[in-house]
Design an enzyme around this catalytic site. Structure first.
Site, PDB file in Angstrom:
ATOM      1  CB  SER A  66       0.440  39.952 -79.057  1.00 45.64           C
ATOM      2  OG  SER A  66       0.757  40.976 -79.971  1.00 45.64           O
ATOM      3  CG  HIS A 119      -1.991  37.541 -82.416  1.00 39.00           C
ATOM      4  ND1 HIS A 119      -3.161  37.155 -83.023  1.00 39.00           N
ATOM      5  CD2 HIS A 119      -2.005  38.898 -82.417  1.00 39.00           C
ATOM      6  CE1 HIS A 119      -3.857  38.223 -83.363  1.00 39.00           C
ATOM      7  NE2 HIS A 119      -3.174  39.297 -83.015  1.00 39.00           N
ATOM      8  CG  ASP A 156      -0.526  42.276 -83.503  1.00 37.84           C
ATOM      9  OD1 ASP A 156      -1.677  41.941 -83.830  1.00 37.84           O
ATOM     10  OD2 ASP A 156      -0.104  42.215 -82.337  1.00 37.84           O
ATOM     11  CG  MET A 215      -0.137  47.070 -86.887  1.00 40.54           C
ATOM     12  SD  MET A 215      -0.010  48.054 -85.378  1.00 40.54           S
ATOM     13  CE  MET A 215      -0.245  46.777 -84.129  1.00 40.54           C
ATOM     14  CG  HIS A 248      -4.509  41.085 -85.932  1.00 39.72           C
ATOM     15  ND1 HIS A 248      -4.617  41.683 -84.701  1.00 39.72           N
ATOM     16  CD2 HIS A 248      -5.566  41.539 -86.668  1.00 39.72           C
ATOM     17  CE1 HIS A 248      -5.678  42.476 -84.703  1.00 39.72           C
ATOM     18  NE2 HIS A 248      -6.263  42.407 -85.885  1.00 39.72           N
ATOM     19  CG  MET A 302      -4.640  45.183 -87.241  1.00 37.89           C
ATOM     20  SD  MET A 302      -4.063  45.634 -85.588  1.00 37.89           S
ATOM     21  CE  MET A 302      -2.668  44.509 -85.418  1.00 37.89           C
ATOM     22  CG  MET A 337      -9.897  43.837 -82.984  1.00 41.18           C
ATOM     23  SD  MET A 337      -8.284  43.114 -82.524  1.00 41.18           S
ATOM     24  CE  MET A 337      -7.498  44.519 -81.701  1.00 41.18           C
ATOM     25  CG  ASP A 384      -5.515  41.061 -80.226  1.00 40.75           C
ATOM     26  OD1 ASP A 384      -4.866  41.341 -79.211  1.00 40.75           O
ATOM     27  OD2 ASP A 384      -5.113  41.304 -81.387  1.00 40.75           O
TER      28      ASP A 384
END
Length: 232
Positions: A14, A39, A41, A43, A73, A75, A144, A178
């Site tokens: 990540s 990966h 992320d 957000m 990912h 989010m 998750m 994750d």
């Protein structure tokens, strides 16, 4: 438990845990240390209480790292809104949260039409039964093992039955875990049947990320092979 005989182990650091001031260099380092994918992320400050980066950063990274597999990912509260932007930026897989959309099948088709693989994730409080109707339509299901939004949380071992349910039903599905995955928790993850491993702090903050990745890979491959041979 049914054997995950159609799966291969994939380790994805990540990058949110990395030094963001030299992100491309950090990504190159992880790949040279044996990572299979990255990966990323994303957000938005709405779906989760944190804010990270968007498509412009992904586009810049793609120019510096042309051959890496980018697992996004997402989010975000409106995952439909960012599909084309991420595809244009060079994303390979678009992983959205089931909780963030009222029309998951439409979103799955939208992602496929944009030329990306599809991942679907669920938070710890979401029963695995809610994602089962979509498992045959996606490339990966993400379980998750922390509450999404921040790194450094403790691994939730009680999420492993979700992985077991998925693996029992879908032997060839990529199942990603994750959150809090490191050397002390990788055994439980492998035993449950996960094959895609996201690891943040354990890899990124290690003085020897190559060794951490290698140990995690050996553990997952041991369980993949062992479960397959047990069923034969």
């Amino acid at each position: 438990m049914a054997a995950p005989c159609g799966c291969s182990c994939k380790i994805g650091p990540s990058i949110l845990n990395a030094d963001l001031s030299c992100l491309a260099d950090e990504c190159h380092k992880f790949l040279q240390c044996g990572a299979d994918y990255l990966h990323l992320d994303v957000m938005d400050g709405h779906f989760v209480p944190n804010l990270t980066f968007g498509a412009p950063v992904v586009k810049c990274l793609r120019k510096k790292i042309p051959n890496a597999f980018f697992d996004m990912h997402m989010m975000v509260a409106k995952p439909e809104q960012w599909v084309q932007d991420m595809a244009d930026a060079g994303a390979d897989q678009y992983t959205f949260h089931l909780e963030a959309t009222e029309k998951p099948m439409e979103l799955i088709q939208q992602i496929k039409a944009a030329g990306m693989k599809v991942g679907i994730g669920i938070k710890p409080g979401t029963p695995v039964e809610q994602v089962l109707p979509y498992a045959e339509h996606v490339d990966m299901v993400l379980i998750m093992t922390v509450e999404p939004g921040f790194g450094g949380q403790s691994f939730m071992a009680d999420m492993m039955p979700k992985v077991e349910v998925l693996r029992h039903k879908y032997r060839e599905l990529d199942i990603e875990v994750d959150g809090g995955v490191g050397l002390s928790t990788i055994e439980a993850v492998g035993k449950a049947g996960a094959n895609m491993i996201v690891s943040g702090s354990a890899v990124v903050k290690s003085d020897n990320p190559r060794q951490v990745i290698a140990v995690m890979r050996d553990t997952i491959e041991k369980w993949l092979k062992g479960n397959y041979e047990a069923e034969r």
